[in-house]
Design a protein around this motif. Structure first.
Motif, PDB file in Angstrom:
ATOM      1  N   ASP A  15       0.853  -1.181   0.000  1.00 38.87           N
ATOM      2  CA  ASP A  15       0.000   0.000   0.000  1.00 38.87           C
ATOM      3  C   ASP A  15       0.892   1.235   0.000  1.00 38.87           C
ATOM      4  O   ASP A  15       1.611   1.497   0.961  1.00 38.87           O
ATOM      5  CB  ASP A  15      -0.905  -0.012   1.235  1.00 38.87           C
TER       6      ASP A  15
ATOM      7  N   THR B 108      -2.974   5.130  -3.517  1.00 40.34           N
ATOM      8  CA  THR B 108      -4.322   5.540  -3.147  1.00 40.34           C
ATOM      9  C   THR B 108      -4.478   7.056  -3.279  1.00 40.34           C
ATOM     10  O   THR B 108      -4.150   7.626  -4.311  1.00 40.34           O
ATOM     11  CB  THR B 108      -4.665   5.019  -1.745  1.00 40.34           C
TER      12      THR B 108
ATOM     13  N   GLU C 107     -10.576   0.898  -3.592  1.00 41.41           N
ATOM     14  CA  GLU C 107      -9.937   0.951  -2.279  1.00 41.41           C
ATOM     15  C   GLU C 107     -10.941   0.580  -1.194  1.00 41.41           C
ATOM     16  O   GLU C 107     -10.631  -0.196  -0.273  1.00 41.41           O
ATOM     17  CB  GLU C 107      -9.383   2.356  -2.027  1.00 41.41           C
TER      18      GLU C 107
END
Length: 299
Positions: free
Chosen positions: A13, A85, A117
């Motif tokens: 991530d 993200t 997400e």
């Protein structure tokens, strides 16, 4: 009958504030977690104002990703996925950063939408719950917050870093700054309908850090924080200097600058949901990605 081959997968991530990695190995019909790693690099700090990643933040992040790439090779990872993200969605120079991140990791990261997400975060956070549970998952990141139920979710462009940069520049934080930050969260959250749910599940580094500060312990998975306890944490954090915040037991010092912002988002989310408490889940977006990779490997 031949035994199933080993499959080792890694999920990365590339967040607004921290870089995280999970490595899982499937053995037969089961799976074992080989490790979770987190490095707070502040990649997305300043993106809300400038629209670009800062060079110093990119350098810090590439060091973390280079470490992750080395760990994946050592552990024999066969399939991996790295996702960018909120900050990666917003930064104009993300492609040049991804070029360098590809060299560090050994494969290219990808940007995922807020909807994806949310879906992956829900799948990960609820993976250890009974199938008849109906929680709402609140995943607080640095740049966005996801509210997700089984039927779908919503990504809101506010998180610990973004709220801090917009409303909370001072430490200690004056009451007027904290109230302005709360009002902004309320305004953003009020465009949504409160989803039907039987519990609130908090995932992401903000929730786990707040629980660690509250409990003075790193063993936070499954712990509960009440609304009144969260209100007390916000008041406590607002009254501290940066140096005092960095010294808090349970807090990684690199999170000190944004933990008050994260706490205000957390407080506002419980108020929006009308909830008196929430449960902390260590499982999150990374677990959702890893499960997806294992499922694809088994086809």
């Amino acid at each position: 009958m031949a035994s199933s081959p080993l499959t080792t997968v890694a999920a990365v991530d590339i967040g607004t504030n921290s870089m995280r990695m999970l490595v899982i190995r499937r053995i037969g019909d089961g799976a074992v977690e080989l490790g979770r790693w987190e490095r707070v690099t502040g990649l997305g700090r300043g993106v809300d104002a400038t629209g670009e990643f800062a060079a110093e933040a990119v350098d810090r992040t590439l060091i973390a990703l280079l470490e992750f790439g080395g760990r994946m090779r050592q552990l024999g990872v066969e399939k991996a996925r790295a996702v960018g993200t909120s900050a990666s969605r917003d930064a104009a120079n993300r492609d040049s950063f991804f070029d360098r991140a590809e060299t560090a990791l050994g494969f290219r990261p990808e940007i995922i939408s807020g909807d994806e997400e949310a879906r992956l975060s829900y799948a990960g956070a609820t993976s250890r719950l009974p199938p008849d549970s109906k929680p709402v998952v609140v995943d607080i990141g640095g740049g966005s917050t996801e509210f997700v139920v089984a039927e779908g979710g919503r990504s809101i462009d506010i998180g610990s870093v973004r709220l801090t940069e917009r409303f909370l520049p001072s430490r200690p934080a004056p009451a007027a700054e904290v109230e302005a930050a709360r009002a902004h969260c309320h305004e953003l959250f009020s465009v949504m309908s409160v989803p039907e749910h039987d519990a609130v599940l908090g995932s992401g580094g903000t929730w786990t850090t707040l629980a660690a500060i509250h409990l003075v312990s790193d063993e936070v998975d499954g712990s509960t924080i009440t609304k009144s306890e969260l209100d007390g944490l916000v008041d406590r954090l607002a009254g501290l200097t940066m140096q005092q915040t960095e010294a808090l037991p349970g807090l990684v010092p690199a999170r000190a600058a944004v933990i008050l912002g994260g706490a205000v988002v957390a407080q506002s989310s419980l108020q929006f949901l009308g909830a008196e408490s929430m449960r902390v889940s260590v499982a999150d977006l990374l677990d959702g990605i890893a499960a997806q990779l294992l499922a694809e490997a088994g086809r």
